[in-house]
Design an enzyme around this catalytic site. Structure first.
Site, PDB file in Angstrom:
ATOM      1  N   ASP A 131      -9.192  -9.863   9.067  1.00  0.00           N
ATOM      2  CA  ASP A 131      -8.678  -8.518   8.769  1.00  0.00           C
ATOM      3  C   ASP A 131      -9.682  -7.394   9.039  1.00  0.00           C
ATOM      4  O   ASP A 131      -9.295  -6.336   9.496  1.00  0.00           O
ATOM      5  CB  ASP A 131      -8.224  -8.450   7.297  1.00  0.00           C
ATOM      6  CG  ASP A 131      -7.278  -7.280   7.026  1.00  0.00           C
ATOM      7  OD1 ASP A 131      -6.300  -7.121   7.775  1.00  0.00           O
ATOM      8  OD2 ASP A 131      -7.527  -6.520   6.075  1.00  0.00           O
TER       9      ASP A 131
ATOM     10  N   HIS B  51     -10.564  -2.494  11.579  1.00  0.00           N
ATOM     11  CA  HIS B  51      -9.466  -3.347  11.093  1.00  0.00           C
ATOM     12  C   HIS B  51      -9.242  -4.454  12.122  1.00  0.00           C
ATOM     13  O   HIS B  51      -8.258  -4.437  12.853  1.00  0.00           O
ATOM     14  CB  HIS B  51      -8.219  -2.461  10.932  1.00  0.00           C
ATOM     15  CG  HIS B  51      -7.099  -3.078  10.160  1.00  0.00           C
ATOM     16  ND1 HIS B  51      -5.809  -2.606  10.229  1.00  0.00           N
ATOM     17  CD2 HIS B  51      -7.054  -4.114   9.288  1.00  0.00           C
ATOM     18  CE1 HIS B  51      -5.026  -3.326   9.443  1.00  0.00           C
ATOM     19  NE2 HIS B  51      -5.755  -4.244   8.864  1.00  0.00           N
TER      20      HIS B  51
ATOM     21  N   SER C 191      -1.360  -3.487  10.449  1.00  0.00           N
ATOM     22  CA  SER C 191      -0.970  -4.373   9.357  1.00  0.00           C
ATOM     23  C   SER C 191       0.298  -5.146   9.720  1.00  0.00           C
ATOM     24  O   SER C 191       1.244  -4.572  10.265  1.00  0.00           O
ATOM     25  CB  SER C 191      -0.722  -3.554   8.088  1.00  0.00           C
ATOM     26  OG  SER C 191      -1.899  -2.842   7.763  1.00  0.00           O
TER      27      SER C 191
ATOM     28  N   CYS D 243       0.785  -7.342  12.028  1.00  0.00           N
ATOM     29  CA  CYS D 243       1.023  -7.445  13.472  1.00  0.00           C
ATOM     30  C   CYS D 243       0.259  -8.588  14.116  1.00  0.00           C
ATOM     31  O   CYS D 243       0.047  -8.599  15.333  1.00  0.00           O
ATOM     32  CB  CYS D 243       0.687  -6.129  14.149  1.00  0.00           C
ATOM     33  SG  CYS D 243       1.875  -4.833  13.756  1.00  0.00           S
TER      34      CYS D 243
ATOM     35  N   LYS E 217      -9.516  -2.468   1.709  1.00  0.00           N
ATOM     36  CA  LYS E 217      -9.247  -1.302   2.552  1.00  0.00           C
ATOM     37  C   LYS E 217     -10.036  -0.073   2.096  1.00  0.00           C
ATOM     38  O   LYS E 217     -10.538   0.696   2.912  1.00  0.00           O
ATOM     39  CB  LYS E 217      -7.745  -1.011   2.582  1.00  0.00           C
ATOM     40  CG  LYS E 217      -6.930  -2.155   3.217  1.00  0.00           C
ATOM     41  CD  LYS E 217      -7.446  -2.451   4.578  1.00  0.00           C
ATOM     42  CE  LYS E 217      -7.036  -3.740   5.233  1.00  0.00           C
ATOM     43  NZ  LYS E 217      -5.691  -4.164   5.338  1.00  0.00           N
TER      44      LYS E 217
ATOM     45  N   TYR F 247      -1.445  -3.616  -6.895  1.00  0.00           N
ATOM     46  CA  TYR F 247      -1.177  -4.483  -5.749  1.00  0.00           C
ATOM     47  C   TYR F 247      -2.144  -4.297  -4.580  1.00  0.00           C
ATOM     48  O   TYR F 247      -2.437  -3.174  -4.170  1.00  0.00           O
ATOM     49  CB  TYR F 247       0.246  -4.223  -5.224  1.00  0.00           C
ATOM     50  CG  TYR F 247       0.743  -5.329  -4.323  1.00  0.00           C
ATOM     51  CD1 TYR F 247       1.132  -6.555  -4.846  1.00  0.00           C
ATOM     52  CD2 TYR F 247       0.786  -5.165  -2.940  1.00  0.00           C
ATOM     53  CE1 TYR F 247       1.564  -7.577  -4.029  1.00  0.00           C
ATOM     54  CE2 TYR F 247       1.227  -6.182  -2.111  1.00  0.00           C
ATOM     55  CZ  TYR F 247       1.620  -7.389  -2.661  1.00  0.00           C
ATOM     56  OH  TYR F 247       2.043  -8.400  -1.857  1.00  0.00           O
TER      57      TYR F 247
ATOM     58  N   ARG G 137       0.848  -1.196   0.000  1.00  0.00           N
ATOM     59  CA  ARG G 137       0.000   0.000   0.000  1.00  0.00           C
ATOM     60  C   ARG G 137       0.886   1.248   0.000  1.00  0.00           C
ATOM     61  O   ARG G 137       1.956   1.268   0.584  1.00  0.00           O
ATOM     62  CB  ARG G 137      -0.907   0.022   1.231  1.00  0.00           C
ATOM     63  CG  ARG G 137      -2.107  -0.932   1.137  1.00  0.00           C
ATOM     64  CD  ARG G 137      -3.008  -0.809   2.358  1.00  0.00           C
ATOM     65  NE  ARG G 137      -2.342  -1.245   3.566  1.00  0.00           N
ATOM     66  CZ  ARG G 137      -1.829  -0.444   4.482  1.00  0.00           C
ATOM     67  NH1 ARG G 137      -1.941   0.865   4.365  1.00  0.00           N
ATOM     68  NH2 ARG G 137      -1.230  -0.937   5.538  1.00  0.00           N
TER      69      ARG G 137
HETATM   70  P1  GTP Z   1      -2.184  -7.767   7.593  1.00  0.00           P
HETATM   71  O1  GTP Z   1      -2.704  -8.812   6.684  1.00  0.00           O
HETATM   72  O2  GTP Z   1      -1.121  -6.915   6.951  1.00  0.00           O
HETATM   73  O3  GTP Z   1      -3.250  -6.903   8.177  1.00  0.00           O
HETATM   74  O4  GTP Z   1      -1.368  -8.513   8.792  1.00  0.00           O
HETATM   75  P2  GTP Z   1      -1.865  -9.339  10.065  1.00  0.00           P
HETATM   76  O5  GTP Z   1      -2.188  -8.399  11.175  1.00  0.00           O
HETATM   77  O6  GTP Z   1      -2.910 -10.297   9.684  1.00  0.00           O
HETATM   78  O7  GTP Z   1      -0.522 -10.081  10.500  1.00  0.00           O
HETATM   79  P3  GTP Z   1      -0.108 -11.639  10.417  1.00  0.00           P
HETATM   80  O8  GTP Z   1      -0.946 -12.501  11.307  1.00  0.00           O
HETATM   81  O9  GTP Z   1      -0.044 -12.017   9.001  1.00  0.00           O
HETATM   82  O10 GTP Z   1       1.344 -11.582  11.048  1.00  0.00           O
HETATM   83  C1  GTP Z   1       2.348 -10.724  10.553  1.00  0.00           C
HETATM   84  C2  GTP Z   1       3.694 -11.181  11.025  1.00  0.00           C
HETATM   85  O11 GTP Z   1       3.737 -11.208  12.459  1.00  0.00           O
HETATM   86  C3  GTP Z   1       4.031 -12.591  10.549  1.00  0.00           C
HETATM   87  O12 GTP Z   1       5.342 -12.597  10.082  1.00  0.00           O
HETATM   88  C4  GTP Z   1       3.886 -13.433  11.788  1.00  0.00           C
HETATM   89  O13 GTP Z   1       4.764 -14.507  11.773  1.00  0.00           O
HETATM   90  C5  GTP Z   1       4.203 -12.460  12.930  1.00  0.00           C
HETATM   91  N1  GTP Z   1       3.455 -12.812  14.180  1.00  0.00           N
HETATM   92  C6  GTP Z   1       2.128 -13.072  14.285  1.00  0.00           C
HETATM   93  N2  GTP Z   1       1.787 -13.396  15.554  1.00  0.00           N
HETATM   94  C7  GTP Z   1       2.928 -13.338  16.284  1.00  0.00           C
HETATM   95  C8  GTP Z   1       3.238 -13.574  17.675  1.00  0.00           C
HETATM   96  O14 GTP Z   1       2.387 -13.900  18.501  1.00  0.00           O
HETATM   97  N3  GTP Z   1       4.541 -13.385  18.055  1.00  0.00           N
HETATM   98  C9  GTP Z   1       5.500 -13.010  17.159  1.00  0.00           C
HETATM   99  N4  GTP Z   1       6.746 -12.863  17.608  1.00  0.00           N
HETATM  100  N5  GTP Z   1       5.259 -12.802  15.840  1.00  0.00           N
HETATM  101  C10 GTP Z   1       3.990 -12.955  15.410  1.00  0.00           C
HETATM  102  C1  SPV Z   2      -2.907  -4.494   5.347  1.00  0.00           C
HETATM  103  O1  SPV Z   2      -1.915  -3.862   4.960  1.00  0.00           O
HETATM  104  O2  SPV Z   2      -3.506  -4.216   6.418  1.00  0.00           O
HETATM  105  C2  SPV Z   2      -3.405  -5.627   4.549  1.00  0.00           C
HETATM  106  C3  SPV Z   2      -2.835  -5.823   3.213  1.00  0.00           C
HETATM  107  O3  SPV Z   2      -4.281  -6.338   4.995  1.00  0.00           O
HETATM  108  S1  SPV Z   2      -3.546  -4.784   1.993  1.00  0.00           S
HETATM  109  O4  SPV Z   2      -4.682  -5.469   1.423  1.00  0.00           O
HETATM  110  O5  SPV Z   2      -2.525  -4.530   0.994  1.00  0.00           O
HETATM  111  O6  SPV Z   2      -3.996  -3.550   2.615  1.00  0.00           O
HETATM  112 MN    MN Z   3      -4.813  -5.858   7.242  1.00  0.00          MN
END
Ligand code: GTP
Ligand code: SPV
Ligand code: MN
Length: 610
Positions: A299, A252, A274, A276, A232, A223, A83
């Protein structure tokens, strides 16, 4: 297919599968402006999807994988990988309505720029028309959109991420013809005979929103959140503005169903910025015996009051657009099982020599040879990452083995707890429970996190990300805080309790103080028991923390002193944090509600700094 130069827009529309006036006039207007060679209406039928896929394979945009089944791979242009927040605009009539966190431009001025950019921008390409609905088609107020795009990659992604097709077009007609107009172009018109590239895009990018018109115009990027406009742009930025007007919430947040060994069910929504941990928590496999977690969304959550005064959440999406790196058999076996079920569209991950995919963290052992996301040879000795840090898997949510049966319920599930959390090395403890709704809103408004690769820009810088919505609030952030407070003051409201978590706190040696992932189920257990009134807490300056022994650490191979560090509320760190929050509110200006400024004063007192 009719060529526009020889025919007319009328010819192009002759085969339109709708007589709906709004849909037809919209498509006609955009076709006249962008001058595509052809128009194709997306039906949702598998045959059409396969045809578009085959065309993309022939064009070199997609690679068919040998496994998982029915899965494809795309590598984007290296300058189109996330983004672009600095190119994202909220074009409200009044600048104050966009607020200090959004880029703003007057709607007329932006429309002038867009008219110039979109003029002939689809020349040499097909314009696809994607009717879609965010949330359930049978919802009380179905939330429709039509995205026109010149990117077949976007079409295939939208078919995974949203409910799309002719059925939706019919439903739009039946419901009076209203929908959010979503216009997308990669901004790469083709001159006659000009050869296309695998990932067309334009260095000039505009991701623009017109909250008053309920319209979205996106130019230059192909993308993710820049281009899949249902996600979003609609389900957060436009929907948050609609929700503000109508008294509901577009957030979110992941949605999770948690069942205790006694069969007590709690529905939890969690807002993390994002990259996290939302997808991971949404698919958690609890390590605490007898506890069961099921997935509803990873999400976005839309929450509306039910008759009983509770907030009911639905996941408006239909698929996962998940961060690939870090998703592996040990960290998130549920996501791996969903991916293995097939039907994926991967972007910017690495390719294995036998026609599969790989990314950092998928397996403990690195493959001996890969083709990296830039198309170069890669070995474990390489100094670059094989997969881009924001590489993604796009996967139907119906693949998720832990999907809760309620996922198709158009009215959603009643939320018992809301979690806020971010990625902080210091200061924020593993878990605290806020003392009431206003305190919870205050903690959410001050949410902070290190920046990640999900957005273009520097990674690892701590910034405020209120309610994990900083890049997604479609109006003034102060008014958004007031909206949260108003939701809390709704007559008869049976509000969720609000907690704050941090899985990412680190020790002096930079190691994580908490194992995270599946072990986060221990924190979920404490939260569920707090809701039931069966877990003890101690008061701290920032909320209630688990009392000695209240957090279940049974069978966890970790020094209790380290867990204490993870849970600690450090007065020195909080003095610094308080000052940062005060500066943050001052920066946000006079739209910040007085009730939240009072919370700052109370925190100052509790910290003994008043
Ligand atoms: P978006 O799709 O961008 O909104 O991301 P998200 O909030 O869904 O994050 P996601 O669950 O994909 O995790 C993002 C990164 O954080 C990944 O590389 C995970 O491995 C890492 N991660 C997730 N949960 C944990 C945790 O409990 N501890 C640690 N150390 N890392 C974590
Ligand atoms: C985020 O960045 O919070 C996502 C990926 O879930 S995107 O769809 O690119 O915004
Ligand atoms: Mn997201």
């Amino acid at each position: 297919m009719t060529v526009l130069d020889n025919g007319s827009v009328e010819d192009l529309l002759a085969s339109a599968p709708t007589a709906g006036e709004h849909a037809l006039s919209f498509v006609k207007r955009i076709a006249a402006l962008t001058k595509p060679d052809a128009i194709e209406w997306i039906t949702g039928e598998p045959g059409q999807r396969q045809e578009i896929t085959d065309r993309l394979v022939a064009a070199g945009t997609l690679t068919k994988l040998t496994h998982p089944k029915d899965s494809y791979y795309a590598a984007s242009d290296p300058d189109d990988v996330a983004r672009v927040e600095d190119r994202t605009f909220i074009c409200s009539q009044d600048e104050a309505d966009a607020g200090p966190l959004n880029n703003w431009m007057a709607p007329e001025e932006m429309k002038g720029i867009l008219d110039g950019l979109f003029e002939g921008s689809m020349a040499g390409r097909t314009m696809y028309v994607i009717p879609f609905v965010m949330g359930h088609i049978d919802a009380k107020t179905p939330m429709f959109g039509i995205e026109v795009t010149d990117s077949p990659y976007v079409v295939l992604s939208m078919l995974i991420m949203a409910r799309c097709g002719t059925q939706v077009l019919r439903a739009i007609e039946d419901n009076g013809g209203d929908f959010v107009e979503c216009v997308h172009s990669v901004g790469a018109p083709l001159a006659p005979g000009q050869e296309d590239v695998a990932w067309p895009c334009n260095p000039t990018k505009y991701i623009t929103h017109f909250p008053e018109d309920r319209a979205i115009w996106s130019f230059g990027s192909g993308y993710g959140g820049n281009a899949l406009l249902g996600k979003k742009c609609y389900a957060l930025r436009i929907a948050s503005a609609i929700a503000h007007d109508e008294g509901w919430m577009a957030e979110h947040m992941l949605i999770l169903k948690l069942t205790s060994p006694e069969g007590v069910v709690k529905y939890i929504a969690a807002a993390f910025p994002s990259a996290c941990g939302k997808t991971n928590l949404a698919m958690i496999e609890p390590t605490v015996p007898g506890w069961k977690a099921e997935t509803l969304g990873d999400d976005i959550a839309w929450m509306r009051f039910g008759e009983d005064g509770r907030l009911y959440a639905v996941n408006p999406e239909f698929g996962l657009f998940g961060v690939a790196p870090g998703t592996g058999y040990s960290s998130n076996p549920t996501a791996m099982a969903a991916i293995e079920a097939g039907g994926n569209l991967f972007t910017n991950v690495a390719l294995t020599d036998d026609g599969g995919v790989w990314w950092e963290g998928m397996t403990d052992e690195k493959p001996a040879h890969l083709t990296d996301w830039r198309g170069n040879d890669w070995t474990p000795e390489s100094e670059t990452k094989a997969a881009h840090p924001n590489s993604r898997f796009c996967t139907p949510i119906s693949n998720v083995p832990t999907l809760a049966p309620e996922w198709q319920n158009p009215d959603g599930v009643p939320i018992d707890a809301i979690l806020f959390g971010g990625r902080r090395n210091t200061t924020m403890p593993l878990v605290t429970e806020t003392t009431d709704w206003t305190h919870g809103v205050f903690m959410g408004s001050a949410l902070s996190s290190e920046t990640t690769a999900a957005a273009a820009g520097k990674v690892g810088v701590v910034r405020r990300d209120p309610m994990a919505m900083r890049p997604f609030i479609g109006y003034n952030v102060g008014d958004y805080f007031q909206h949260w407070l108003d939701i809390g003051n709704t007559e008869g409201a049976q509000l969720p309790r609000i907690f704050y978590v941090n899985w990412f706190r680190r020790d002096e040696d930079n190691s994580f103080l908490w194992p995270g992932f599946s072990e986060n189920s221990r924190v979920l257990k404490w939260i569920a028991q707090r809701l039931e009134g069966t877990a003890d807490a101690v008061e701290t300056a920032i909320g209630n923390a688990p009392a000695e022994g209240a957090l279940d650490l049974d069978g966890l191979d970790i020094d209790p002193a380290v867990v204490d560090k993870a849970l600690d509320v450090d007065p020195g760190e909080w003095k610094t944090e308080l000052e940062a929050i005060e500066q943050w509110y001052d920066m946000l200006g006079d739209h910040v509600p007085a009730a939240l400024r009072e919370e700052v004063g109370q925190l100052r007192e509790r910290l003994g700094l008043a």
